[in-house]
Design an enzyme around this catalytic site. Structure first.
Site, PDB file in Angstrom:
ATOM      1  N   SER A 242       0.853  -1.199   0.000  1.00  0.00           N
ATOM      2  CA  SER A 242       0.000   0.000   0.000  1.00  0.00           C
ATOM      3  C   SER A 242       0.877   1.234   0.000  1.00  0.00           C
ATOM      4  O   SER A 242       2.111   1.136   0.038  1.00  0.00           O
ATOM      5  CB  SER A 242      -0.908  -0.005   1.225  1.00  0.00           C
ATOM      6  OG  SER A 242      -0.133   0.310   2.367  1.00  0.00           O
ATOM      7  N   LYS A 243       0.232   2.377   0.004  1.00  0.00           N
ATOM      8  CA  LYS A 243       0.956   3.651  -0.045  1.00  0.00           C
ATOM      9  C   LYS A 243       1.975   3.789   1.083  1.00  0.00           C
ATOM     10  O   LYS A 243       2.983   4.453   0.939  1.00  0.00           O
ATOM     11  CB  LYS A 243      -0.040   4.813   0.033  1.00  0.00           C
ATOM     12  CG  LYS A 243      -0.857   4.963  -1.217  1.00  0.00           C
ATOM     13  CD  LYS A 243      -1.328   6.400  -1.402  1.00  0.00           C
ATOM     14  CE  LYS A 243      -2.148   6.547  -2.659  1.00  0.00           C
ATOM     15  NZ  LYS A 243      -3.451   5.834  -2.541  1.00  0.00           N
ATOM     16  N   ARG A 244       1.675   3.149   2.197  1.00  0.00           N
ATOM     17  CA  ARG A 244       2.605   3.158   3.324  1.00  0.00           C
ATOM     18  C   ARG A 244       4.010   2.727   2.906  1.00  0.00           C
ATOM     19  O   ARG A 244       4.998   3.105   3.516  1.00  0.00           O
ATOM     20  CB  ARG A 244       2.137   2.154   4.389  1.00  0.00           C
ATOM     21  CG  ARG A 244       1.192   2.669   5.411  1.00  0.00           C
ATOM     22  CD  ARG A 244       0.913   1.613   6.471  1.00  0.00           C
ATOM     23  NE  ARG A 244       0.528   0.310   5.925  1.00  0.00           N
ATOM     24  CZ  ARG A 244       1.291  -0.761   5.955  1.00  0.00           C
ATOM     25  NH1 ARG A 244       2.479  -0.726   6.505  1.00  0.00           N
ATOM     26  NH2 ARG A 244       0.849  -1.900   5.435  1.00  0.00           N
ATOM     27  N   HIS A 245       4.065   1.864   1.890  1.00  0.00           N
ATOM     28  CA  HIS A 245       5.361   1.315   1.482  1.00  0.00           C
ATOM     29  C   HIS A 245       6.140   2.239   0.556  1.00  0.00           C
ATOM     30  O   HIS A 245       7.129   1.827  -0.032  1.00  0.00           O
ATOM     31  CB  HIS A 245       5.157  -0.043   0.797  1.00  0.00           C
ATOM     32  CG  HIS A 245       4.654  -1.098   1.733  1.00  0.00           C
ATOM     33  ND1 HIS A 245       3.322  -1.373   1.876  1.00  0.00           N
ATOM     34  CD2 HIS A 245       5.309  -1.925   2.567  1.00  0.00           C
ATOM     35  CE1 HIS A 245       3.181  -2.343   2.775  1.00  0.00           C
ATOM     36  NE2 HIS A 245       4.368  -2.689   3.201  1.00  0.00           N
ATOM     37  N   GLY A 246       5.693   3.472   0.429  1.00  0.00           N
ATOM     38  CA  GLY A 246       6.412   4.388  -0.459  1.00  0.00           C
ATOM     39  C   GLY A 246       5.895   4.239  -1.865  1.00  0.00           C
ATOM     40  O   GLY A 246       4.685   4.290  -2.083  1.00  0.00           O
TER      41      GLY A 246
END
Ligand code: GLU
Length: 464
Positions: A242-246
């Site tokens: 997800s976006k959390r992963h950059g």
């Protein structure tokens, strides 16, 4: 003729998981000399945006995944979907249902209260010998697919193996809303049918849709394609990507300085393997790719490995092409790329030492900007014992042949005359010329600059 498709919904940018799906569908078509179709599933008008469509096209283009047909846009195919719905109504494989949303809600409440799975109760479903209620005047019906009630629907998924669902588990799916617009699963079915898709390669978030889609295809007398549902991609930490992963959008990888060939090679190995091969071209990938070697378990992203591949491809890429990719990055930073030193020469010296194009731009930038090495760094390296050797070197710069070996010999002669070890002179030279204590071989770095620029940089900051 093998025909595959990539069918993104343009509700966000091309995600790295979507890119892998596209890559596999493209490679499968290439492998078989077939065709790869791009279809934009833009019927969710509330969530689809032109920017997302463009983002998907840009991402595909950047990766070089060129469709043989399309892009088709589902919104442009509305009349056709409506035509098929009318045919199904006429054939009795679909029917009008006047149950209101409120009635449906009450029905579901009652079912839940009785411990049953909520489902449409079939009030408007035609059956032999059954008398249907009279349609309420003025009401707009939805259209439901008349799903078989008995038996199972099954398919041999090329990734997941055989999957069977009892028809009793499936509701009569709404295929057209009260305003006449067709629903998602129905458009997919009509398109896969009419676009003559032989292999549906897509994310496994669509496994649940497959039995319904197969039943509708059967009702249309269509050939059911072969399905291959790809497992999802997990982030470096094992969590859903997800976006959390950059970076999750493909174009973010471009921004971050990755080469498309590195990303493609990396994606190809996400859930697929060919022996121990890690580094291969897209020609090899297309020659090798088959759906039989896709792992059914989730694939885990590994940024380190992607970086390693990118560094590998940077080394392999010729300086001229890298210069073309680095130049706009420098310009975006406001750096004017001068004629000297030549950008491709700088790149030739640095490309072995970096792992992305932005680092290459960092390395190149210092050759084109006014340099102001930090005072503490200067103080650290411009030691009293180094200064005379530096002055000696500066004097020699005016006459020395302008090539790395001769410059190297001059450095050696200077340290010899002043009884110093190499770093004592090499470090001040590095820092004064590049602002950095770490560079490739200092004589090679010096040779990149025009002679006058070296003199300027060495004299500007060194104490008089
Ligand atoms: N439009 C769907 C999505 O973006 C894919 C549908 C399909 O491949 O059948 O998830």
């Amino acid at each position: 003729m093998i025909r595959t498709r990539f069918a993104p919904s343009p509700t966000g940018f091309l995600h790295i998981g979507g890119a892998r799906t596209a890559l596999f569908a493209w490679a499968f078509a290439r492998h078989h000399g077939g065709q790869f179709i791009l279809r934009v599933e833009d019927t969710d008008v509330a969530r689809s945006t032109p920017e997302a469509v463009q983002g998907i096209l840009d991402g595909m283009n950047w990766l070089g995944l060129k469709p043989d047909e399309g892009p088709y846009y589902q919104m442009q195919r509305m009349p056709r979907y409506k035509e098929v719905i009318a045919q199904m109504l006429a054939a009795g494989t679909a029917y009008r249902c006047y149950t209101t949303p409120e009635e449906l809600e009450r029905m579901r409440e009652a079912q839940r209260a009785a411990g049953l799975k909520p489902r449409y109760d079939g009030t408007w479903r035609p059956e032999p010998g059954k008398t249907l209620p009279t349609p309420p005047t003025g009401a707009q019906p939805v259209v439901r697919f008349r799903n078989p009630v008995d038996g199972i629907v099954a398919w041999d998924d090329l990734v997941k193996g055989r999957i069977e669902i009892a028809n009793a588990e499936l509701d009569d799916l709404v295929i057209a809303r009260a305003d006449g617009t067709p629903t998602y699963n129905f458009c997919v079915v009509v398109d896969d049918w009419e676009m003559k898709i032989t292999h549906v390669i897509r994310g496994d978030d669509h496994v649940n849709n497959t039995p319904r889609q197969i039943n509708i295809l059967d009702a249309l007398g269509a050939q059911v394609p072969i399905y291959a549902h790809l497992s999802m991609i997990l982030g470096d930490d094992g969590q859903k990507l997800s976006k959390r992963h950059g970076a999750v959008s493909v174009m973010q990888y471009d921004d971050a300085g990755y080469l498309p060939e590195a990303v493609l090679n990396y994606l190809a190995r996400l859930g697929w393997s060919h022996g121990d091969d890690e580094v291969f071209t897209m020609e090899q990938f297309c020659a090798w790719f088959d759906l039989g070697h896709i792992t059914p378990s989730a694939a885990q992203f590994n940024t380190e490995k992607l970086n390693w591949l990118n560094a590998h491809y940077l080394k392999q890429t010729d300086n001229e092409r890298l210069a073309m990719l680095v130049r706009p990055r420098l310009e975006a930073r406001g750096v004017t790329v001068g004629a000297t030193p030549a950008l491709d020469a700088i790149i030739g010296l640095y490309k072995e030492r970096v792992s992305n194009l932005n680092e290459l731009a960092d390395a190149a930038e210092i050759f084109y900007i006014d340099l102001h090495p930090q005072a503490d760094v200067l103080a650290q390296h411009l030691t009293p014992e180094a200064l005379p050797a530096l002055a000696d070197f500066i004097a020699g710069v005016r006459e020395v042949a302008w090539e790395a070996p001769a410059i190297g010999a001059l450095i050696k002669a200077c340290i010899g005359r002043h009884g110093l070890k190499m770093p004592k002179l090499a470090m001040p030279l590095r820092v004064l010329l590049t602002g950095q204590a770490q560079t490739p071989s200092v004589d090679a770095v010096i040779a990149l600059f025009p002679r006058e620029m070296v003199l300027k940089r060495l004299t500007a900051a060194s104490p008089k």
